[in-house]
Design a protein around this motif. Structure first.
Motif, PDB file in Angstrom:
ATOM      1  N   THR A  84     -15.512 -18.693  21.427  1.00 27.78           N
ATOM      2  CA  THR A  84     -16.525 -17.689  21.104  1.00 27.78           C
ATOM      3  C   THR A  84     -16.233 -17.045  19.744  1.00 27.78           C
ATOM      4  O   THR A  84     -17.137 -16.871  18.922  1.00 27.78           O
ATOM      5  CB  THR A  84     -16.588 -16.614  22.207  1.00 27.78           C
ATOM      6  N   ALA A  85     -14.978 -16.713  19.502  1.00 26.16           N
ATOM      7  CA  ALA A  85     -14.598 -16.116  18.221  1.00 26.16           C
ATOM      8  C   ALA A  85     -14.860 -17.077  17.064  1.00 26.16           C
ATOM      9  O   ALA A  85     -15.352 -16.670  16.000  1.00 26.16           O
ATOM     10  CB  ALA A  85     -13.126 -15.703  18.251  1.00 26.16           C
ATOM     11  N   LEU A  86     -14.564 -18.348  17.264  1.00 26.13           N
ATOM     12  CA  LEU A  86     -14.826 -19.338  16.219  1.00 26.13           C
ATOM     13  C   LEU A  86     -16.323 -19.488  15.952  1.00 26.13           C
ATOM     14  O   LEU A  86     -16.743 -19.641  14.806  1.00 26.13           O
ATOM     15  CB  LEU A  86     -14.216 -20.690  16.589  1.00 26.13           C
ATOM     16  N   ALA A  87     -17.128 -19.428  17.004  1.00 28.14           N
ATOM     17  CA  ALA A  87     -18.580 -19.511  16.817  1.00 28.14           C
ATOM     18  C   ALA A  87     -19.078 -18.333  15.988  1.00 28.14           C
ATOM     19  O   ALA A  87     -19.880 -18.503  15.057  1.00 28.14           O
ATOM     20  CB  ALA A  87     -19.292 -19.562  18.162  1.00 28.14           C
ATOM     21  N   TRP A  88     -18.602 -17.121  16.300  1.00 30.81           N
ATOM     22  CA  TRP A  88     -19.006 -15.946  15.515  1.00 30.81           C
ATOM     23  C   TRP A  88     -18.488 -16.043  14.089  1.00 30.81           C
ATOM     24  O   TRP A  88     -19.172 -15.635  13.139  1.00 30.81           O
ATOM     25  CB  TRP A  88     -18.545 -14.658  16.187  1.00 30.81           C
ATOM     26  N   LEU A  89     -17.301 -16.600  13.907  1.00 33.17           N
ATOM     27  CA  LEU A  89     -16.769 -16.800  12.563  1.00 33.17           C
ATOM     28  C   LEU A  89     -17.670 -17.738  11.764  1.00 33.17           C
ATOM     29  O   LEU A  89     -17.963 -17.480  10.589  1.00 33.17           O
ATOM     30  CB  LEU A  89     -15.337 -17.345  12.622  1.00 33.17           C
ATOM     31  N   VAL A  90     -18.115 -18.824  12.363  1.00 30.41           N
ATOM     32  CA  VAL A  90     -18.995 -19.770  11.671  1.00 30.41           C
ATOM     33  C   VAL A  90     -20.326 -19.100  11.323  1.00 30.41           C
ATOM     34  O   VAL A  90     -20.890 -19.339  10.243  1.00 30.41           O
ATOM     35  CB  VAL A  90     -19.193 -21.062  12.497  1.00 30.41           C
ATOM     36  N   ILE A  91     -20.828 -18.235  12.192  1.00 32.24           N
ATOM     37  CA  ILE A  91     -22.061 -17.499  11.896  1.00 32.24           C
ATOM     38  C   ILE A  91     -21.848 -16.604  10.668  1.00 32.24           C
ATOM     39  O   ILE A  91     -22.660 -16.612   9.730  1.00 32.24           O
ATOM     40  CB  ILE A  91     -22.500 -16.663  13.120  1.00 32.24           C
ATOM     41  N   GLY A 127     -14.202 -25.989  15.358  1.00 29.99           N
ATOM     42  CA  GLY A 127     -13.019 -25.855  14.499  1.00 29.99           C
ATOM     43  C   GLY A 127     -13.248 -26.420  13.103  1.00 29.99           C
ATOM     44  O   GLY A 127     -13.055 -25.711  12.105  1.00 29.99           O
ATOM     45  N   PRO A 128     -13.667 -27.693  12.999  1.00 30.99           N
ATOM     46  CA  PRO A 128     -13.954 -28.240  11.668  1.00 30.99           C
ATOM     47  C   PRO A 128     -15.084 -27.508  10.945  1.00 30.99           C
ATOM     48  O   PRO A 128     -15.049 -27.380   9.721  1.00 30.99           O
ATOM     49  CB  PRO A 128     -14.337 -29.701  11.952  1.00 30.99           C
ATOM     50  N   LEU A 129     -16.089 -27.027  11.686  1.00 28.20           N
ATOM     51  CA  LEU A 129     -17.158 -26.249  11.040  1.00 28.20           C
ATOM     52  C   LEU A 129     -16.598 -24.973  10.415  1.00 28.20           C
ATOM     53  O   LEU A 129     -16.961 -24.614   9.289  1.00 28.20           O
ATOM     54  CB  LEU A 129     -18.252 -25.891  12.043  1.00 28.20           C
ATOM     55  N   ALA A 130     -15.719 -24.288  11.129  1.00 24.08           N
ATOM     56  CA  ALA A 130     -15.102 -23.072  10.585  1.00 24.08           C
ATOM     57  C   ALA A 130     -14.289 -23.401   9.334  1.00 24.08           C
ATOM     58  O   ALA A 130     -14.368 -22.687   8.327  1.00 24.08           O
ATOM     59  CB  ALA A 130     -14.228 -22.400  11.644  1.00 24.08           C
ATOM     60  N   ALA A 131     -13.530 -24.476   9.385  1.00 28.21           N
ATOM     61  CA  ALA A 131     -12.727 -24.879   8.223  1.00 28.21           C
ATOM     62  C   ALA A 131     -13.629 -25.268   7.050  1.00 28.21           C
ATOM     63  O   ALA A 131     -13.381 -24.862   5.905  1.00 28.21           O
ATOM     64  CB  ALA A 131     -11.811 -26.044   8.599  1.00 28.21           C
ATOM     65  N   MET A 177      -1.602 -18.507  26.872  1.00 26.38           N
ATOM     66  CA  MET A 177      -1.413 -17.725  25.689  1.00 26.38           C
ATOM     67  C   MET A 177      -2.757 -17.153  25.215  1.00 26.38           C
ATOM     68  O   MET A 177      -2.974 -15.974  25.257  1.00 26.38           O
ATOM     69  CB  MET A 177      -0.757 -18.553  24.605  1.00 26.38           C
ATOM     70  N   PHE A 178      -3.663 -18.017  24.734  1.00 22.67           N
ATOM     71  CA  PHE A 178      -4.997 -17.587  24.343  1.00 22.67           C
ATOM     72  C   PHE A 178      -6.004 -18.149  25.323  1.00 22.67           C
ATOM     73  O   PHE A 178      -5.917 -19.307  25.712  1.00 22.67           O
ATOM     74  CB  PHE A 178      -5.345 -18.090  22.936  1.00 22.67           C
ATOM     75  N   ASP A 179      -6.972 -17.355  25.692  1.00 25.35           N
ATOM     76  CA  ASP A 179      -8.050 -17.809  26.558  1.00 25.35           C
ATOM     77  C   ASP A 179      -8.970 -18.717  25.745  1.00 25.35           C
ATOM     78  O   ASP A 179      -9.508 -18.288  24.718  1.00 25.35           O
ATOM     79  CB  ASP A 179      -8.812 -16.590  27.090  1.00 25.35           C
ATOM     80  N   PRO A 180      -9.160 -19.980  26.156  1.00 23.82           N
ATOM     81  CA  PRO A 180      -9.984 -20.918  25.382  1.00 23.82           C
ATOM     82  C   PRO A 180     -11.412 -20.419  25.165  1.00 23.82           C
ATOM     83  O   PRO A 180     -11.988 -20.642  24.103  1.00 23.82           O
ATOM     84  CB  PRO A 180      -9.971 -22.195  26.223  1.00 23.82           C
ATOM     85  N   ILE A 181     -11.982 -19.746  26.140  1.00 26.97           N
ATOM     86  CA  ILE A 181     -13.348 -19.244  26.002  1.00 26.97           C
ATOM     87  C   ILE A 181     -13.408 -18.193  24.893  1.00 26.97           C
ATOM     88  O   ILE A 181     -14.329 -18.196  24.067  1.00 26.97           O
ATOM     89  CB  ILE A 181     -13.859 -18.690  27.346  1.00 26.97           C
ATOM     90  N   THR A 182     -12.427 -17.320  24.850  1.00 24.04           N
ATOM     91  CA  THR A 182     -12.380 -16.293  23.809  1.00 24.04           C
ATOM     92  C   THR A 182     -12.215 -16.920  22.431  1.00 24.04           C
ATOM     93  O   THR A 182     -12.867 -16.511  21.469  1.00 24.04           O
ATOM     94  CB  THR A 182     -11.225 -15.305  24.088  1.00 24.04           C
ATOM     95  N   VAL A 183     -11.356 -17.920  22.331  1.00 25.24           N
ATOM     96  CA  VAL A 183     -11.125 -18.596  21.051  1.00 25.24           C
ATOM     97  C   VAL A 183     -12.394 -19.294  20.579  1.00 25.24           C
ATOM     98  O   VAL A 183     -12.799 -19.157  19.419  1.00 25.24           O
ATOM     99  CB  VAL A 183      -9.953 -19.596  21.151  1.00 25.24           C
TER     100      VAL A 183
END
Length: 104
Positions: A9-16, A82-86, A1-7
């Motif tokens: 990476t997106a979460l890392a940019w979100l945390v930034i 994940g927890p960092l983003a939250a 469904m979702f590529d784990p690498i993309t997810v």
């Protein structure tokens, strides 16, 4: 469904992005009368380096580290990112609530 690498990476940019938003909203909230830093570690540094110095140092380290890791394709495990983003989402929302509450 979702590529784990993309997810991841997106979460890392979100945390930034959330760290930048945290710095801005923290600065805005602490400029208002009657507000104080709630994090004792950040308060320790703010007492010694000032508000802007502390935000530049702490957020700069986090943003630089996450950017370097992300640009070098070093994935941060979901149980960390994940927890960092939250957490940073909560911080930014909480800071925003303080800003708007004190403006009313």
């Amino acid at each position: 469904m979702f590529d784990p690498i993309t997810v991841l990476t997106a979460l890392a940019w979100l945390v930034i992005i959330l760290n930048v938003a945290d710095a801005v909203t923290t600065y805005m909230a602490l400029q208002q009368k009657g507000t104080a830093e709630g994090n004792p570690i950040m308060k320790f540094f703010m007492d010694r380096l000032g508000l802007i110095g502390t935000l530049i140092l702490t957020k700069g380290v986090v943003i630089c580290a996450l950017t370097w890791l992300t640009l070098n394709n070093m994935l941060i495990p979901i149980w960390i990112i994940g927890p960092l983003a939250a957490f940073y989402t909560w911080v930014v929302v909480n800071n925003s609530r303080i800003i708007w509450k004190n403006r009313a």
